[in-house]
Design an enzyme around this catalytic site. Sequence first.
Site: not given
Length: 328
Positions: A134, A132, A76, A15, A130, A107, A176
């Site tokens: 995360d 997020d 992707r 992303g 990213t 990741d 998520r």
Amino acid sequence: MPKSLKKIGVMTSGGDAPGMNAAIRSVVRACAFHKITCVGIYRGYQGLIEGDMEELNARSVKNIINRGGTFLKSARSKDFRTKEGRKKAYDHLVNNEIDALVLIGGDGTFTGGMIFNQEFGFPVIGIPGTIDNDIYGTNFTLGYDTALNTVVDAIDRIRDTASSHDRLFFIEVMGRDAGHIALNAGVGAGAEEILIPEENLGFDRLMESLKRSRKSGKTSSIVVVAEGDKTGENVFELAQKVESEMPFYDIRVTVLGHVQRGGTPTCFDRVLASRMGVKAVETLMDGQSNLMVGIKNDKINLTPLDKAVKGKTEINKELIRVSEIMTT
């Protein structure tokens, strides 16, 4: 500098996130400074498999530090998940005399880089990109700060409407598996309740909070919901369930979605990207590989890619406590 390191490839994968262009720019200009050729690889691992690449110089990356997204594109790649696909990618790197790769992504990107390094011994360095936030091993990922500001701005605008019409808004944000965006944006925007995957507050607790707010005189409320929260099957189902319990509220749902990924990167993300890009190049020059560049306590650090992928980020417990106090 190892004599063999004459050419470095850079790519973005997964992303997109604001700050990726700034990171590409940093890698390219760090290479130029150290008299290393830099090659931009388009469309991530898929572009690598197809040999879609070109040499970049300092002028190639002018006027991109302020642009969101990634001019190298992202994609992707199912092919890269196969040994045959990775072999094609390796052959393109060898044929183009590229000695090492800088991978900008999350990741999934790092997992691909780790496998590639294990199979072919090819040097790779990761830069976490990213929204997020995360990724283990860094306090901040590229794009996170920009996404936070985008979300807070959106919530501020929605609050104007909520207060004008005595409405209860459920606002879903990305996350998520991690609630960093929801928690920080919720506190920053003054949300009445924040729902995140790490803290299963439950429906009853949510209802108690909303009833308490109503009793205190609030006629409108904002509930920020991370997409991975399980208080309801989804944010729409949750809103319907609340409406059945509190029919006096005019309830609305807003899903911010991909608007969180776009936009001009903040100064913080631009500076962070610049620091990470330089460190990535100089780490490869030092002969190190299979690492991720991160930042902790405002100092650039390195984390093994396997730890970055397998490690879990922790939600800020102190900030959760602050949010509980602020919603009183």
